[in-house]
Enzyme design. Structure first.
Site, PDB file in Angstrom:
ATOM      1  CE1 TYR A 135     -19.915  -7.917  23.987  1.00  0.00           C
ATOM      2  CE2 TYR A 135     -19.536  -8.874  21.824  1.00  0.00           C
ATOM      3  CZ  TYR A 135     -20.228  -8.011  22.640  1.00  0.00           C
ATOM      4  OH  TYR A 135     -21.232  -7.233  22.115  1.00  0.00           O
ATOM      5  CE  LYS A 189     -20.927   6.553  28.881  1.00  0.00           C
ATOM      6  NZ  LYS A 189     -21.791   7.641  28.325  1.00  0.00           N
ATOM      7  CG  ASP A 221     -22.975   8.691  25.123  1.00  0.00           C
ATOM      8  OD1 ASP A 221     -21.817   8.956  24.730  1.00  0.00           O
ATOM      9  OD2 ASP A 221     -23.446   9.138  26.182  1.00  0.00           O
ATOM     10  CG  ASP A 245     -21.595  -7.024  18.692  1.00  0.00           C
ATOM     11  OD1 ASP A 245     -21.851  -7.262  17.492  1.00  0.00           O
ATOM     12  OD2 ASP A 245     -22.131  -7.626  19.648  1.00  0.00           O
ATOM     13  CG  ASP A 249     -25.318  -5.305  14.010  1.00  0.00           C
ATOM     14  OD1 ASP A 249     -24.299  -5.852  13.546  1.00  0.00           O
ATOM     15  OD2 ASP A 249     -26.324  -5.951  14.367  1.00  0.00           O
TER      16      ASP A 249
HETATM   17  C1  IPM Z   1     -20.990 -10.315  15.356  1.00  0.00           C
HETATM   18  C2  IPM Z   1     -21.996 -11.128  16.106  1.00  0.00           C
HETATM   19  C3  IPM Z   1     -21.275 -11.942  17.161  1.00  0.00           C
HETATM   20  C4  IPM Z   1     -20.544 -10.969  18.055  1.00  0.00           C
HETATM   21  C5  IPM Z   1     -22.146 -12.885  17.959  1.00  0.00           C
HETATM   22  C6  IPM Z   1     -22.932 -13.808  17.063  1.00  0.00           C
HETATM   23  C7  IPM Z   1     -21.360 -13.654  18.968  1.00  0.00           C
HETATM   24  O1  IPM Z   1     -22.971 -10.306  16.662  1.00  0.00           O
HETATM   25  O2  IPM Z   1     -20.131 -10.911  14.674  1.00  0.00           O
HETATM   26  O3  IPM Z   1     -21.045  -9.098  15.430  1.00  0.00           O
HETATM   27  O4  IPM Z   1     -21.111 -10.439  18.998  1.00  0.00           O
HETATM   28  O5  IPM Z   1     -19.378 -10.727  17.806  1.00  0.00           O
HETATM   29 MG    MG Z   2     -22.790  -8.291  16.100  1.00  0.00          MG
END
Ligand code: IPM
Ligand code: MG
Length: 354
Positions: A135, A189, A221, A245, A249
């Protein structure tokens, strides 16, 4: 005790208002000042992380953030996108340790798309490295190059970690595991990526310092699969920026609603930025129906990690549990038989429970 308050975009201002009310109700004498971050900052100044916000954030002990982003700003040049503001503040404040809990509240067991027996009692902490990896790695870009005998567009990013970056996030994760069930799963990985071979090596080198914590490793994975197959095998997971990231989620959805999950991003001295794990939800912005509980729980994490106010943190978390037990639900966690409320009524209920 200075807090920089950044409501941000979309539902940000609505959910932040409730968190600020809760903080004020505690009567601890916080000094709160607001500034722009994200799309609202672009509109006001042309930059997603303007200088005035930088000054305030640098001077504060903690930053409380709503959410940033929205379709309105998606077509701007990359440097002006709201997401750049978020990455910018994380980097500038050196917030390398991102703590993302995924906890299933018993009252919300039906909100998960997974079978109750798979997720009941779920309590995972994902520790995501937040200021390195692909990133932030240079070089990056999209360029026209001569490749395979033709001039064509070429996209590239760079994944890298130094051993000291891996060591400092590893220590945060081992320490966190120590305060929980003493199980740490490091995700990489290493079968393909050298950077993550180094990640695994450094985690193994740290392990002898924490003999009371059981360290295991998993390929990313497989970890994605195991999270939906048998998520309760995990206690603390530690991984790099990109994998974290994605996996955070995924983990959040095990609990049914991302609208319930807070997060903390800490530097080496426990200065932190606290934000709900969810986004700015532009589709429901301004309607007064967003769930403010993740932001309120983020404020609780702030009390705990930055201000060392464990008792106040537990008071806020207890109040959230109470309103759930009382049956109050915003639309994202509503089910028949419960009491549907809007953002402000949910804030009212938390204040009453406090
Ligand atoms: C998160 C979000 C951010 C990230 C984006 C909005 C840059 O997805 O906080 O997880 O990738 O870190
Ligand atoms: Mg995110």
């Amino acid at each position: 005790m200075k807090i920089c308050v950044l409501p941000g975009d979309g539902i940000g201002p609505e959910i932040m208002a409730e968190a600020v009310r809760v903080l004020n109700a505690l009567g601890l004498g916080f000094e709160m000042e607001e500034a722009h971050l994200g799309g609202c900052a672009v509109d006001a100044t042309g930059s997603p992380y303007p200088e005035a916000t930088q000054k305030l954030a640098l001077a504060a002990d903690a930053v409380l953030l709503g959410a940033v982003g929205g379709p309105k700003w998606d077509t701007l040049p990359r440097e002006q996108r709201p997401e750049r503001g978020l990455l910018g503040i994380r980097k500038q404040l050196n917030l390398f340790a991102n703590l993302r809990p995924a906890i299933l509240y018993p009252e919300l067991a039906n909100a998960s798309t997974l079978k109750p027996e798979v997720v009941a009692g779920l309590d995972i902490l994902i520790v995501r490295e937040l200021t390195g990896d692909i990133y932030f790695g240079q070089p990056r870009g999209i360029e026209v190059r001569d490749v395979d005998g033709q001039s064509q567009r070429f996209g590239f990013n760079t994944m890298h970690y130094t051993e000291s970056e891996i060591r400092r996030i590893g220590r945060v994760a081992f320490e966190a595991a120590r305060k929980r069930n003493r199980k740490l799963c490091s995700v990489d990985k290493m079968n393909v990526l050298e950077t993550t071979q180094l990640w695994r090596d450094v985690m193994n080198e740290l392990a002898p310092e924490y003999p009371d914590v059981e360290l295991t490793h998993m390929l990313v994975d497989n970890a994605a699969m195991q999270l939906v197959k048998a998520p309760k095998q995990f206690d603390v997971m530690v991984t790099g920026n990109m994998f974290g990231d994605i996996l955070s989620d995924e983990a959040s959805m095990l609990t049914g609603s991302i609208g319930m999950l807070p997060s903390a991003s800490l530097d080496a001295n426990n200065k932190g930025l606290y934000e709900p794990s969810h986004g700015s939800a532009p589709d429901i912005a301004g309607k007064g129906i967003a769930n403010p509980l993740a932001t309120i729980l983020s404020a609780a994490m702030m009390l705990r990690y930055t201000f060392n106010q464990e008792e106040a943190a537990q008071r806020v978390e207890g109040a959230v549990k109470k309103v759930l037990a009382q049956g109050f639900r915003t639309g994202d966690i509503y089910e028949p038989g419960t009491k549907k409320v809007g953002t402000k009524e949910m804030g009212d209920a938390v204040l009453a429970a406090l």
